[in-house]
Scaffold this motif. Structure first.
Motif, PDB file in Angstrom:
ATOM      1  N   GLU A  14     -33.591  63.819  53.720  1.00 16.62           N
ATOM      2  CA  GLU A  14     -32.863  64.018  52.485  1.00 16.62           C
ATOM      3  C   GLU A  14     -33.850  64.186  51.346  1.00 16.62           C
ATOM      4  O   GLU A  14     -34.929  63.617  51.347  1.00 16.62           O
ATOM      5  CB  GLU A  14     -31.953  62.812  52.204  1.00 16.62           C
TER       6      GLU A  14
ATOM      7  N   CYS B  14     -23.577  58.795  54.144  1.00 14.60           N
ATOM      8  CA  CYS B  14     -22.181  58.843  54.558  1.00 14.60           C
ATOM      9  C   CYS B  14     -21.271  59.007  53.347  1.00 14.60           C
ATOM     10  O   CYS B  14     -21.586  58.541  52.259  1.00 14.60           O
ATOM     11  CB  CYS B  14     -21.786  57.543  55.262  1.00 14.60           C
TER      12      CYS B  14
ATOM     13  N   LEU C 248     -17.792  61.508  56.926  1.00 13.00           N
ATOM     14  CA  LEU C 248     -18.828  62.531  56.974  1.00 13.00           C
ATOM     15  C   LEU C 248     -20.187  61.840  56.977  1.00 13.00           C
ATOM     16  O   LEU C 248     -20.483  61.028  56.110  1.00 13.00           O
ATOM     17  CB  LEU C 248     -18.697  63.454  55.759  1.00 13.00           C
ATOM     18  N   THR C 249     -21.007  62.135  57.991  1.00 14.72           N
ATOM     19  CA  THR C 249     -22.264  61.421  58.196  1.00 14.72           C
ATOM     20  C   THR C 249     -23.406  62.398  58.437  1.00 14.72           C
ATOM     21  O   THR C 249     -23.297  63.296  59.259  1.00 14.72           O
ATOM     22  CB  THR C 249     -22.143  60.483  59.423  1.00 14.72           C
ATOM     23  N   PHE C 250     -24.509  62.204  57.698  1.00 14.54           N
ATOM     24  CA  PHE C 250     -25.729  62.974  57.913  1.00 14.54           C
ATOM     25  C   PHE C 250     -26.798  61.992  58.377  1.00 14.54           C
ATOM     26  O   PHE C 250     -27.121  61.039  57.682  1.00 14.54           O
ATOM     27  CB  PHE C 250     -26.153  63.698  56.628  1.00 14.54           C
ATOM     28  N   TYR C 251     -27.311  62.228  59.566  1.00 14.41           N
ATOM     29  CA  TYR C 251     -28.215  61.289  60.240  1.00 14.41           C
ATOM     30  C   TYR C 251     -29.566  61.954  60.416  1.00 14.41           C
ATOM     31  O   TYR C 251     -29.666  63.042  60.982  1.00 14.41           O
ATOM     32  CB  TYR C 251     -27.596  60.931  61.602  1.00 14.41           C
ATOM     33  N   CYS C 252     -30.608  61.327  59.947  1.00 13.74           N
ATOM     34  CA  CYS C 252     -31.947  61.906  59.966  1.00 13.74           C
ATOM     35  C   CYS C 252     -32.507  62.012  61.391  1.00 13.74           C
ATOM     36  O   CYS C 252     -32.479  61.046  62.155  1.00 13.74           O
ATOM     37  CB  CYS C 252     -32.878  61.068  59.106  1.00 13.74           C
TER      38      CYS C 252
ATOM     39  N   GLY D 142     -20.443  65.027  61.325  1.00 15.27           N
ATOM     40  CA  GLY D 142     -21.459  65.452  60.379  1.00 15.27           C
ATOM     41  C   GLY D 142     -22.552  66.226  61.069  1.00 15.27           C
ATOM     42  O   GLY D 142     -22.285  67.060  61.924  1.00 15.27           O
ATOM     43  N   ALA D 143     -23.804  65.886  60.730  1.00 19.30           N
ATOM     44  CA  ALA D 143     -24.923  66.658  61.252  1.00 19.30           C
ATOM     45  C   ALA D 143     -26.168  65.792  61.389  1.00 19.30           C
ATOM     46  O   ALA D 143     -26.343  64.800  60.685  1.00 19.30           O
ATOM     47  CB  ALA D 143     -25.228  67.827  60.322  1.00 19.30           C
ATOM     48  N   LEU D 144     -27.008  66.207  62.315  1.00 19.89           N
ATOM     49  CA  LEU D 144     -28.344  65.656  62.455  1.00 19.89           C
ATOM     50  C   LEU D 144     -29.212  66.459  61.487  1.00 19.89           C
ATOM     51  O   LEU D 144     -29.223  67.687  61.527  1.00 19.89           O
ATOM     52  CB  LEU D 144     -28.821  65.830  63.895  1.00 19.89           C
ATOM     53  N   THR D 145     -29.914  65.789  60.579  1.00 20.76           N
ATOM     54  CA  THR D 145     -30.644  66.481  59.514  1.00 20.76           C
ATOM     55  C   THR D 145     -32.143  66.230  59.609  1.00 20.76           C
ATOM     56  O   THR D 145     -32.600  65.377  60.373  1.00 20.76           O
ATOM     57  CB  THR D 145     -30.165  66.010  58.133  1.00 20.76           C
TER      58      THR D 145
END
Length: 64
Positions: free
Chosen positions: A41, A60, A2-6, A35-38
């Motif tokens: 954070e 991640c 699971l990945t959140f990418y800025c 995951g999602a493009l965020t």
């Protein structure tokens, strides 16, 4: 994984952002990244501290 990418990181790196995600997958040994493009954070550096916006991060978590 699971990945959140800025999104700010993606804009800054432009086309090399995809290369960074490929390298992350290869070096982590994850079979898939999802995951999602965020927009960034929110966190803090002390217990019960004032929230701060951290831009340009990748977060991640192993997922099975």
């Amino acid at each position: 994984m699971l990945t959140f990418y800025c999104a700010g990181r993606r804009l800054h790196l432009q086309t090399t952002g995809q290369d960074e995600l490929v390298m992350l997958q290869q070096r982590s040994g994850a079979t898939e990244l999802f995951g999602a493009l965020t927009l960034g954070e929110i966190g803090h550096d002390s217990n019960w501290g004032y929230p701060v916006f951290h831009n340009g991060a990748i977060v991640c978590c192993p997922w099975s």
